[in-house]
Design a protein around this motif. Structure first.
Motif, PDB file in Angstrom:
ATOM      1  N   GLN A  10       0.822  -1.225   0.000  1.00  0.00           N
ATOM      2  CA  GLN A  10       0.000   0.000   0.000  1.00  0.00           C
ATOM      3  C   GLN A  10       0.849   1.265   0.000  1.00  0.00           C
ATOM      4  OE1 GLN A  10      -1.228   0.476   4.365  1.00  0.00           O
ATOM      5  NE2 GLN A  10      -1.864  -1.593   3.881  1.00  0.00           N
ATOM      6  N   GLU A  11       0.249   2.293  -0.523  1.00  0.00           N
ATOM      7  CA  GLU A  11       0.889   3.605  -0.535  1.00  0.00           C
ATOM      8  C   GLU A  11       0.905   4.153   0.890  1.00  0.00           C
ATOM      9  OE1 GLU A  11       2.179   5.910  -3.149  1.00  0.00           O
ATOM     10  OE2 GLU A  11       2.519   3.857  -3.862  1.00  0.00           O
ATOM     11  N   PRO A  12       1.934   4.893   1.273  1.00  0.00           N
ATOM     12  CA  PRO A  12       1.951   5.408   2.651  1.00  0.00           C
ATOM     13  C   PRO A  12       0.765   6.337   2.932  1.00  0.00           C
ATOM     14  CG  PRO A  12       3.720   6.354   1.326  1.00  0.00           C
ATOM     15  CD  PRO A  12       3.091   5.307   0.494  1.00  0.00           C
ATOM     16  N   LYS A  13       0.203   6.165   4.132  1.00  0.00           N
ATOM     17  CA  LYS A  13      -0.948   6.988   4.535  1.00  0.00           C
ATOM     18  C   LYS A  13      -0.456   8.366   4.952  1.00  0.00           C
ATOM     19  CE  LYS A  13      -2.622   4.542   7.860  1.00  0.00           C
ATOM     20  NZ  LYS A  13      -3.386   4.299   9.073  1.00  0.00           N
ATOM     21  N   VAL A  14      -1.274   9.378   4.725  1.00  0.00           N
ATOM     22  CA  VAL A  14      -0.937  10.719   5.215  1.00  0.00           C
ATOM     23  C   VAL A  14      -2.108  11.192   6.070  1.00  0.00           C
ATOM     24  CG1 VAL A  14      -0.391  13.089   4.568  1.00  0.00           C
ATOM     25  CG2 VAL A  14       0.485  11.227   3.181  1.00  0.00           C
ATOM     26  N   PRO A  15      -1.877  11.526   7.331  1.00  0.00           N
ATOM     27  CA  PRO A  15      -2.999  11.953   8.181  1.00  0.00           C
ATOM     28  C   PRO A  15      -3.680  13.205   7.633  1.00  0.00           C
ATOM     29  CG  PRO A  15      -0.987  11.691   9.470  1.00  0.00           C
ATOM     30  CD  PRO A  15      -0.593  11.578   8.050  1.00  0.00           C
ATOM     31  N   SER A  17      -5.959  16.767   7.761  1.00  0.00           N
ATOM     32  CA  SER A  17      -5.856  17.982   8.586  1.00  0.00           C
ATOM     33  C   SER A  17      -6.689  17.862   9.858  1.00  0.00           C
ATOM     34  CB  SER A  17      -6.327  19.195   7.797  1.00  0.00           C
ATOM     35  OG  SER A  17      -5.428  19.443   6.763  1.00  0.00           O
ATOM     36  N   THR A  19      -7.310  15.085  11.503  1.00  0.00           N
ATOM     37  CA  THR A  19      -6.570  14.209  12.433  1.00  0.00           C
ATOM     38  C   THR A  19      -5.465  15.007  13.114  1.00  0.00           C
ATOM     39  OG1 THR A  19      -6.972  12.426  10.878  1.00  0.00           O
ATOM     40  CG2 THR A  19      -5.341  11.995  12.599  1.00  0.00           C
ATOM     41  N   ILE A  20      -4.754  15.804  12.326  1.00  0.00           N
ATOM     42  CA  ILE A  20      -3.637  16.582  12.883  1.00  0.00           C
ATOM     43  C   ILE A  20      -4.164  17.588  13.906  1.00  0.00           C
ATOM     44  CG2 ILE A  20      -1.759  18.193  12.329  1.00  0.00           C
ATOM     45  CD1 ILE A  20      -1.661  16.794   9.541  1.00  0.00           C
ATOM     46  N   TYR A  23      -4.296  16.844  17.607  1.00  0.00           N
ATOM     47  CA  TYR A  23      -3.069  16.902  18.421  1.00  0.00           C
ATOM     48  C   TYR A  23      -2.595  18.330  18.674  1.00  0.00           C
ATOM     49  CZ  TYR A  23      -3.077  11.973  17.291  1.00  0.00           C
ATOM     50  OH  TYR A  23      -3.462  10.669  17.155  1.00  0.00           O
ATOM     51  N   LYS A  24      -3.299  19.271  18.029  1.00  0.00           N
ATOM     52  CA  LYS A  24      -2.889  20.680  18.153  1.00  0.00           C
ATOM     53  C   LYS A  24      -3.544  21.293  19.375  1.00  0.00           C
ATOM     54  CE  LYS A  24      -3.595  23.978  14.759  1.00  0.00           C
ATOM     55  NZ  LYS A  24      -3.537  24.361  13.380  1.00  0.00           N
TER      56      LYS A  24
END
Lengths: 91, 185
Positions: A10-15, A17, A19-20, A23-24
């Protein structure tokens, strides 16, 4: 330790905005900064200056109390003396 | 991709503001949290851990912002360096092995770069991965930047605040070591 592994499936996942954003938290960061930078409050008995001032106040209070006591004692003695003299005169 | 290549005038003004009032760091936090998070995520590949490391990196930046000096590299490069140091620290401190997944095509690019035989051979690819696993966190950092995160040499140079020639030298020294180990086996 870090270990690489080949992933062909699989292609790498990118979280996202969203999801990010979970954590902010600047408030938490700011609180942590304050916690680490603000000096802990020194208890009064460990603060040399405050301790000396406190000691001086206690000493002065003690001396004043002593003076007041002595004055009261003197006054009491004086009134007893007067009573005895009056009594003697009456007899 | 990675760091911006120009010295942001806006960032410099922001820095002056932060040096006077630390609450203004919130603007830097808002602006850079997401790109720094993604940078960390690409290296650790875990959402929660990336979140923790990102907060820690931002805290370190907040602590050290008074000491920041503009040496020509973009301000963001300074932030990425702090984040990367935190990632390296995480890898070093971690007692269990942390698996980082990489793409076959990226491994092939490294093999091609150092002229290794058997680019298509899974055993040769595995051998290269094993060689990469023997490197320290600091050595794999530049490999990550170049091959797994797609940084240009210019961006790597800005990241380390060195010249492009030095960035190339630093990378090829590590690749040479891998090649020498490959040839002797």
């Amino acid at each position: 330790m870090k270990e690489y592994k080949i992933n062909n499936e699989q292609e790498p996942k990118v979280p996202s905005s969203e999801t990010i954003a979970k954590y902010k938290n600047f408030r938490q960061l700011s609180h942590e900064y304050d916690r680490l930078t603000k000096k802990p409050k020194v208890p009064l008995y460990r603060d040399k200056k405050a301790f000396l001032v406190l000691l001086l106040i206690v000493l002065m209070a003690f001396v004043l109390a002593q003076i007041a006591d002595e004055e009261e004692e003197d006054r009491e003695n004086e009134s007893i003396d007067t009573t005895i003299t009056i009594d003697a005169n009456v007899e | 991709m990675g760091i911006t290549t120009e010295i942001g005038k806006e960032d410099q003004e922001l820095l002056l503001l932060v040096k006077k009032d630390r609450n203004a760091f919130g603007i830097i936090y808002e602006k850079y949290f997401e790109p720094i998070y993604l940078f960390i995520y690409k290296r650790v590949q875990d959402e929660a851990i990336a979140g923790d490391i990102c907060q820690e990196a931002m805290l370190k930046a907040m602590f050290n912002i008074q000491k920041y000096e503009n040496r020509g590299a973009p301000f963001s490069a300074w932030l990425y360096r702090i984040a990367s140091n935190e990632v390296n620290l995480y890898f070093r401190k971690s007692k269990k092995n942390i698996t980082v997944e990489i793409q076959e095509k990226d491994v092939q690019v490294i093999m091609e770069e150092i002229s290794l035989q058997g680019i298509e051979d899974p055993n040769a690819q595995l051998k290269l991965v094993q060689a990469l696993n023997k490197l320290t966190a600091e050595q794999t950092e530049i490999i990550d930047l170049r091959f797994f995160m797609g940084y240009s040499f210019k961006e790597i140079a800005e990241f380390y605040t060195i010249t492009e020639a030095n960035a190339k030298m630093r990378l090829y020294r590590i690749l040479d070591r891998i090649k020498k180990g490959w040839d002797t086996k």
